[in-house]
Design an enzyme around this catalytic site. Structure first.
Site, PDB file in Angstrom:
ATOM      1  N   CYS A   1      -5.811  -4.707   6.650  1.00 24.18           N
ATOM      2  CA  CYS A   1      -6.240  -4.063   5.402  1.00 24.18           C
ATOM      3  C   CYS A   1      -7.330  -4.893   4.740  1.00 24.18           C
ATOM      4  CB  CYS A   1      -5.041  -3.892   4.461  1.00 24.18           C
ATOM      5  SG  CYS A   1      -5.475  -3.231   2.845  1.00 24.18           S
TER       6      CYS A   1
ATOM      7  N   CYS B   1      -7.049  -5.168   0.954  1.00 29.01           N
ATOM      8  CA  CYS B   1      -5.947  -6.021   0.503  1.00 29.01           C
ATOM      9  C   CYS B   1      -6.311  -7.497   0.607  1.00 29.01           C
ATOM     10  CB  CYS B   1      -4.696  -5.763   1.340  1.00 29.01           C
ATOM     11  SG  CYS B   1      -4.151  -4.043   1.399  1.00 29.01           S
ATOM     12  N   ASP B   2      -6.973  -7.879   1.699  1.00 25.99           N
ATOM     13  CA  ASP B   2      -7.097  -9.296   2.021  1.00 25.99           C
ATOM     14  C   ASP B   2      -8.527  -9.820   2.107  1.00 25.99           C
ATOM     15  OD1 ASP B   2      -4.303  -9.353   2.251  1.00 25.99           O
ATOM     16  OD2 ASP B   2      -4.397  -8.740   4.348  1.00 25.99           O
TER      17      ASP B   2
END
Length: 379
Positions: free
Chosen positions: A173, A176-177
């Site tokens: 992701c 997300c990261d």
């Protein structure tokens, strides 16, 4: 025979069929007896575009569907997507999480009830047709009709180091990261829209982004490929596969890759490895209840959303491995979709549930009408 508006209810032995003058409707009316207070009209499993679209239309029809949205990954794959450029109605694009939040609020506006839990099993009573849905926290729900819209899960590389460095450099992701790899070398594995979109997004953070694809041709949209080719921070490596992820106590440090044509191997420095090689359908919980293909995708009747089990319908990425979830929303969820040359004709409404409580000459039991409408097949 009973005429109800434009619909004719034709009795035949123990079944009743409904015909419409405006579209081809075929329905089976099922009679239940006993206490039905805890029995729901319809349950939707999944909270992606297809699931919320079904919830919106069923909610507007007054049926207050129950949406079991999931506890670990609610909102579908679009929650992990950056900017969505090809969803109708957003000429300037829309962020994936924002789009899904809007769908959720719209479904709730029309009466959908949402449960944040994961389905662990489904059973079907062949005699009554009642479906029993059990969730992870122990609750059990019963329903006349069930819509499976669970989408798909990230596919993994299954190579040495992937599991070891998951969360320590390996990610699925970008939104997300990506932030954690500011000014660090990043690798993206894949050749589809997701891979190129993530590479473009990650170029905002990483010191460099190397996109690795096993072939020389890409499945991604041409506009995304050209955007990556014009980005000075993105390097594209083709005809190559990642064979191993290497690292230390601080996390991932590099990957070993192999050219599938020449056999040559090399090592590329990378602190962030983002895997975007597709998805696997999230349908294990329905195994044995409906027919699935070798890849785990639920099989439906032709272009419809009917599964092999009466009263169970499926839509979205758990059915179709070709078109992404937002396209599935438009194909399976929204009624009245005109024919589009880029998409095959498809049934556009997963299910309509109509309670027939007050039909003339009917005083006992409860009738639930399950219909699927195919505008594409209408003459």
């Amino acid at each position: 025979m009973i005429r109800l508006g434009k619909h004719l209810i034709i009795r035949h032995k123990k079944k009743e069929c409904v015909k419409s003058c405006s579209a081809r409707l075929v329905a089976l009316v099922v009679r239940y007896s006993g206490n039905m207070s805890d029995l729901r009209d319809v349950i939707i499993v999944g909270s992606g575009p297809a699931g919320y679209t079904a919830a919106i239309y069923l909610g507007r029809a007054g049926f207050k569907p129950l949406v079991i949205a999931g506890a670990l990954t609610p909102g579908g794959q679009l929650v992990n997507t950056t900017e969505v450029e090809n969803f109708p109605g957003f000429p300037d694009g829309v962020m994936g999480p924002e789009l899904m939040d809007n769908m959720q609020r719209q479904a709730e506006k029309f009466g959908a009830e949402i449960v944040w839990d994961d389905v662990v099993s489904v059973s079907n009573n062949d005699v009554t047709g009642v479906k029993t849905v059990s969730v992870d926290q122990g609750d059990v729900f019963e329903t006349h009709a069930l819509i499976i819209a669970t989408g798909s899960e990230y596919r993994k590389l299954d190579i040495p180091g992937e599991a070891e460095y998951s969360g320590k450099g390996v990610s699925y992701c970008a939104t997300c990261d990506g932030f954690f790899f500011r000014d660090k070398p990043i690798i993206v594995v894949g050749g589809g829209d997701s891979a190129f979109t993530e590479a473009d997004f990650l170029s905002r953070f990483g010191s460099s982004v190397t996109l690795i694809h096993r072939r020389s041709e890409f499945r991604a949209s041409q506009i995304l490929v050209e955007r990556a080719q014009q980005n000075p921070k993105i390097t594209i490596v083709t005809d190559s596969v990642v064979e191993e992820i290497l690292g230390d106590d601080n996390g991932a440090q590099s990957v070993n890759i192999r050219n599938v044509i020449t056999g040559e191997t090399s090592t590329i420095a990378a602190n962030g490895i983002f895997v975007a090689i597709g998805h696997s359908p999230a349908t294990a919980f329905i195994d044995g209840i409906v027919q699935r293909d070798a890849g785990g995708y639920i099989q439906v009747d032709g272009a419809s959303t009917r599964t092999s089990t009466a009263g169970i319908f499926a839509a979205g990425d758990c059915v179709d491995s070709i078109y992404p979830s937002s396209d599935q929303c438009r194909r399976h969820g929204l009624p009245g979709r005109p024919r589009c040359p880029s998409l095959p004709p498809a049934v556009t409404l997963p299910i309509t549930v109509i309670p027939y409580k007050n039909l003339k000459n009917e005083r006992k039991g409860r009738h639930i009408l399950f219909t699927t409408v195919s505008l594409a097949k209408r003459p």
